[in-house]
Motif scaffolding. Structure first.
Motif, PDB file in Angstrom:
ATOM      1  N   ARG A 140       0.841  -1.195   0.000  1.00  0.00           N
ATOM      2  CA  ARG A 140       0.000   0.000   0.000  1.00  0.00           C
ATOM      3  C   ARG A 140       0.876   1.245   0.000  1.00  0.00           C
ATOM      4  O   ARG A 140       1.917   1.289   0.648  1.00  0.00           O
ATOM      5  CB  ARG A 140      -0.872  -0.035   1.249  1.00  0.00           C
ATOM      6  CG  ARG A 140      -1.950   0.997   1.284  1.00  0.00           C
ATOM      7  CD  ARG A 140      -2.809   0.760   2.485  1.00  0.00           C
ATOM      8  NE  ARG A 140      -2.129   1.262   3.662  1.00  0.00           N
ATOM      9  CZ  ARG A 140      -2.736   1.806   4.693  1.00  0.00           C
ATOM     10  NH1 ARG A 140      -4.029   1.853   4.715  1.00  0.00           N
ATOM     11  NH2 ARG A 140      -2.062   2.249   5.709  1.00  0.00           N
ATOM     12  N   LYS A 141       0.452   2.277  -0.697  1.00  0.00           N
ATOM     13  CA  LYS A 141       1.201   3.525  -0.708  1.00  0.00           C
ATOM     14  C   LYS A 141       1.095   4.174   0.667  1.00  0.00           C
ATOM     15  O   LYS A 141       0.065   4.070   1.327  1.00  0.00           O
ATOM     16  CB  LYS A 141       0.648   4.465  -1.774  1.00  0.00           C
ATOM     17  CG  LYS A 141       0.908   3.951  -3.162  1.00  0.00           C
ATOM     18  CD  LYS A 141       0.525   4.935  -4.214  1.00  0.00           C
ATOM     19  CE  LYS A 141       0.904   4.312  -5.541  1.00  0.00           C
ATOM     20  NZ  LYS A 141       0.556   5.052  -6.666  1.00  0.00           N
ATOM     21  N   PRO A 142       2.155   4.840   1.084  1.00  0.00           N
ATOM     22  CA  PRO A 142       2.115   5.491   2.400  1.00  0.00           C
ATOM     23  C   PRO A 142       0.981   6.516   2.465  1.00  0.00           C
ATOM     24  O   PRO A 142       0.699   7.210   1.486  1.00  0.00           O
ATOM     25  CB  PRO A 142       3.469   6.200   2.499  1.00  0.00           C
ATOM     26  CG  PRO A 142       4.312   5.660   1.404  1.00  0.00           C
ATOM     27  CD  PRO A 142       3.403   5.055   0.394  1.00  0.00           C
ATOM     28  N   THR A 143       0.350   6.585   3.617  1.00  0.00           N
ATOM     29  CA  THR A 143      -0.742   7.550   3.790  1.00  0.00           C
ATOM     30  C   THR A 143      -0.211   8.931   4.133  1.00  0.00           C
ATOM     31  O   THR A 143      -0.954   9.894   4.147  1.00  0.00           O
ATOM     32  CB  THR A 143      -1.700   7.096   4.914  1.00  0.00           C
ATOM     33  OG1 THR A 143      -0.935   6.930   6.108  1.00  0.00           O
ATOM     34  CG2 THR A 143      -2.393   5.800   4.558  1.00  0.00           C
ATOM     35  N   VAL A 146       6.285  10.897   3.272  1.00  0.00           N
ATOM     36  CA  VAL A 146       7.464  10.642   4.107  1.00  0.00           C
ATOM     37  C   VAL A 146       8.449  11.808   4.047  1.00  0.00           C
ATOM     38  O   VAL A 146       8.976  12.240   5.077  1.00  0.00           O
ATOM     39  CB  VAL A 146       8.146   9.312   3.681  1.00  0.00           C
ATOM     40  CG1 VAL A 146       9.426   9.085   4.462  1.00  0.00           C
ATOM     41  CG2 VAL A 146       7.189   8.149   3.866  1.00  0.00           C
ATOM     42  N   ASP A 147       8.691  12.332   2.845  1.00  0.00           N
ATOM     43  CA  ASP A 147       9.632  13.447   2.706  1.00  0.00           C
ATOM     44  C   ASP A 147       9.176  14.669   3.496  1.00  0.00           C
ATOM     45  O   ASP A 147       9.984  15.345   4.132  1.00  0.00           O
ATOM     46  CB  ASP A 147       9.816  13.819   1.232  1.00  0.00           C
ATOM     47  CG  ASP A 147      10.491  12.705   0.437  1.00  0.00           C
ATOM     48  OD1 ASP A 147      11.186  11.883   1.067  1.00  0.00           O
ATOM     49  OD2 ASP A 147      10.316  12.670  -0.792  1.00  0.00           O
ATOM     50  N   GLU A 148       7.884  14.931   3.445  1.00  0.00           N
ATOM     51  CA  GLU A 148       7.325  16.080   4.174  1.00  0.00           C
ATOM     52  C   GLU A 148       7.478  15.894   5.681  1.00  0.00           C
ATOM     53  O   GLU A 148       7.837  16.827   6.406  1.00  0.00           O
ATOM     54  CB  GLU A 148       5.841  16.257   3.806  1.00  0.00           C
ATOM     55  CG  GLU A 148       5.158  17.420   4.492  1.00  0.00           C
ATOM     56  CD  GLU A 148       5.554  18.775   3.925  1.00  0.00           C
ATOM     57  OE1 GLU A 148       5.259  19.783   4.587  1.00  0.00           O
ATOM     58  OE2 GLU A 148       6.156  18.821   2.852  1.00  0.00           O
ATOM     59  N   VAL A 149       7.223  14.690   6.167  1.00  0.00           N
ATOM     60  CA  VAL A 149       7.360  14.393   7.595  1.00  0.00           C
ATOM     61  C   VAL A 149       8.806  14.611   8.028  1.00  0.00           C
ATOM     62  O   VAL A 149       9.066  15.254   9.049  1.00  0.00           O
ATOM     63  CB  VAL A 149       6.910  12.946   7.910  1.00  0.00           C
ATOM     64  CG1 VAL A 149       7.277  12.549   9.327  1.00  0.00           C
ATOM     65  CG2 VAL A 149       5.408  12.787   7.692  1.00  0.00           C
ATOM     66  N   ARG A 150       9.748  14.090   7.249  1.00  0.00           N
ATOM     67  CA  ARG A 150      11.167  14.238   7.595  1.00  0.00           C
ATOM     68  C   ARG A 150      11.607  15.698   7.572  1.00  0.00           C
ATOM     69  O   ARG A 150      12.388  16.135   8.418  1.00  0.00           O
ATOM     70  CB  ARG A 150      12.023  13.402   6.651  1.00  0.00           C
ATOM     71  CG  ARG A 150      11.873  11.921   6.924  1.00  0.00           C
ATOM     72  CD  ARG A 150      12.751  11.099   6.035  1.00  0.00           C
ATOM     73  NE  ARG A 150      12.584   9.676   6.360  1.00  0.00           N
ATOM     74  CZ  ARG A 150      12.858   8.710   5.527  1.00  0.00           C
ATOM     75  NH1 ARG A 150      13.326   8.961   4.325  1.00  0.00           N
ATOM     76  NH2 ARG A 150      12.682   7.458   5.907  1.00  0.00           N
ATOM     77  N   ILE A 162       3.404  17.554  13.814  1.00  0.00           N
ATOM     78  CA  ILE A 162       3.433  17.114  12.415  1.00  0.00           C
ATOM     79  C   ILE A 162       2.117  16.409  12.073  1.00  0.00           C
ATOM     80  O   ILE A 162       1.505  16.669  11.040  1.00  0.00           O
ATOM     81  CB  ILE A 162       4.633  16.179  12.152  1.00  0.00           C
ATOM     82  CG1 ILE A 162       5.954  16.926  12.357  1.00  0.00           C
ATOM     83  CG2 ILE A 162       4.556  15.586  10.749  1.00  0.00           C
ATOM     84  CD1 ILE A 162       7.181  16.026  12.345  1.00  0.00           C
ATOM     85  N   ALA A 163       1.685  15.537  12.968  1.00  0.00           N
ATOM     86  CA  ALA A 163       0.434  14.803  12.749  1.00  0.00           C
ATOM     87  C   ALA A 163      -0.745  15.752  12.605  1.00  0.00           C
ATOM     88  O   ALA A 163      -1.587  15.589  11.717  1.00  0.00           O
ATOM     89  CB  ALA A 163       0.194  13.824  13.900  1.00  0.00           C
ATOM     90  N   LYS A 164      -0.805  16.768  13.461  1.00  0.00           N
ATOM     91  CA  LYS A 164      -1.904  17.741  13.377  1.00  0.00           C
ATOM     92  C   LYS A 164      -1.851  18.514  12.071  1.00  0.00           C
ATOM     93  O   LYS A 164      -2.868  18.725  11.419  1.00  0.00           O
ATOM     94  CB  LYS A 164      -1.856  18.696  14.568  1.00  0.00           C
ATOM     95  CG  LYS A 164      -2.327  18.062  15.855  1.00  0.00           C
ATOM     96  CD  LYS A 164      -2.267  19.042  17.006  1.00  0.00           C
ATOM     97  CE  LYS A 164      -2.662  18.350  18.312  1.00  0.00           C
ATOM     98  NZ  LYS A 164      -2.474  19.223  19.470  1.00  0.00           N
ATOM     99  N   TYR A 174       5.298   8.456  13.137  1.00  0.00           N
ATOM    100  CA  TYR A 174       6.394   7.646  13.630  1.00  0.00           C
ATOM    101  C   TYR A 174       6.822   6.583  12.603  1.00  0.00           C
ATOM    102  O   TYR A 174       8.008   6.316  12.419  1.00  0.00           O
ATOM    103  CB  TYR A 174       6.047   6.986  14.966  1.00  0.00           C
ATOM    104  CG  TYR A 174       6.076   7.960  16.125  1.00  0.00           C
ATOM    105  CD1 TYR A 174       7.285   8.550  16.519  1.00  0.00           C
ATOM    106  CD2 TYR A 174       4.922   8.296  16.803  1.00  0.00           C
ATOM    107  CE1 TYR A 174       7.326   9.445  17.579  1.00  0.00           C
ATOM    108  CE2 TYR A 174       4.957   9.191  17.858  1.00  0.00           C
ATOM    109  CZ  TYR A 174       6.158   9.760  18.237  1.00  0.00           C
ATOM    110  OH  TYR A 174       6.201  10.655  19.284  1.00  0.00           O
ATOM    111  N   ARG A 175       5.850   5.980  11.924  1.00  0.00           N
ATOM    112  CA  ARG A 175       6.182   4.994  10.884  1.00  0.00           C
ATOM    113  C   ARG A 175       6.937   5.645   9.742  1.00  0.00           C
ATOM    114  O   ARG A 175       7.909   5.096   9.218  1.00  0.00           O
ATOM    115  CB  ARG A 175       4.909   4.308  10.358  1.00  0.00           C
ATOM    116  CG  ARG A 175       4.419   3.189  11.243  1.00  0.00           C
ATOM    117  CD  ARG A 175       3.346   2.356  10.552  1.00  0.00           C
ATOM    118  NE  ARG A 175       2.149   3.126  10.242  1.00  0.00           N
ATOM    119  CZ  ARG A 175       1.123   3.313  11.079  1.00  0.00           C
ATOM    120  NH1 ARG A 175       1.160   2.788  12.293  1.00  0.00           N
ATOM    121  NH2 ARG A 175       0.083   4.008  10.723  1.00  0.00           N
ATOM    122  N   ALA A 176       6.516   6.846   9.352  1.00  0.00           N
ATOM    123  CA  ALA A 176       7.197   7.567   8.273  1.00  0.00           C
ATOM    124  C   ALA A 176       8.629   7.906   8.676  1.00  0.00           C
ATOM    125  O   ALA A 176       9.546   7.805   7.858  1.00  0.00           O
ATOM    126  CB  ALA A 176       6.424   8.836   7.913  1.00  0.00           C
TER     127      ALA A 176
END
Length: 179
Positions: A140-143, A146-150, A162-164, A174-176
């Motif tokens: 499944r594609k990440p929801t 990942v680049d934005e989270v990092r 970040i989650a908000k 955390y998974r990202a």
């Protein structure tokens, strides 16, 4: 006559089941779009089971609309029996759960429904394994981007923030970050 209709996903329509239940004489129909693999989270099923009273008949179009495991099916039927509520599955003929033959047939059909669900899961797993071996299936594609989270983490933003900002769960963040 009380009806219960269920489809597995939001993209599916309940219309065909609703029409069949109305044609069978149902005066109240409980509907939901949920997986039938277990009773968990099936609010409309729970409401239907609470709603039915002595002398009522709970009707479904097919047995697999009610349950996909023999254990769940038995629990539901036992609950209906304790309330002196009848049960019918329109496409499996007139099952009369008050007779020995009816109970036997119900258990056999329930076992076949569970077997069919198991086969479907096995075929799905085999197909995924073949696709992974060919490099076609990546999961499944990440929801979450990942680049934005990092990037946000590197800027000093906390995972909760970040989650908000990205409107995702903190666990996804955390998974990202772990990926």
């Amino acid at each position: 006559m009380i009806g219960y209709a269920r489809v597995s996903s939001s993209g599916q329509s309940l219309e065909v089941q609703r029409d069949q239940l109305l044609a069978a004489g149902c005066t109240r129909i409980f509907e939901e779009k949920r997986s039938g693999l277990s009773q968990d989270g099936r609010e409309q099923l729970a409401l239907a089971l609470d709603y039915v009273r002595d002398g009522d008949v709970l009707i479904v179009t097919r047995l697999d609309r009610l349950a996909r495991s023999i254990t769940d099916l038995r629990q539901i039927i036992d609950r209906l029996t304790a309330k002196e509520v009848g049960f019918r599955a329109l496409q499996q003929g007139d099952l009369d759960t008050s007779t020995s033959n009816g109970r036997l047939m119900l258990n056999m059909l329930g076992a076949f429904a569970e077997f069919e669900a198991d086969l479907r899961r096995e075929r799905q797993r085999e197909g995924i394994a073949k696709a992974q071996a060919k490099g076609v299936y990546k999961g499944r594609k990440p929801t979450v981007p990942v680049d934005e989270v990092r990037k946000l983490k590197a800027e000093g933003m906390a995972p909760t923030e970040i989650a908000k900002r990205l409107n995702v769960g903190r666990a996804s963040v955390y998974r990202a970050l772990a990926a």
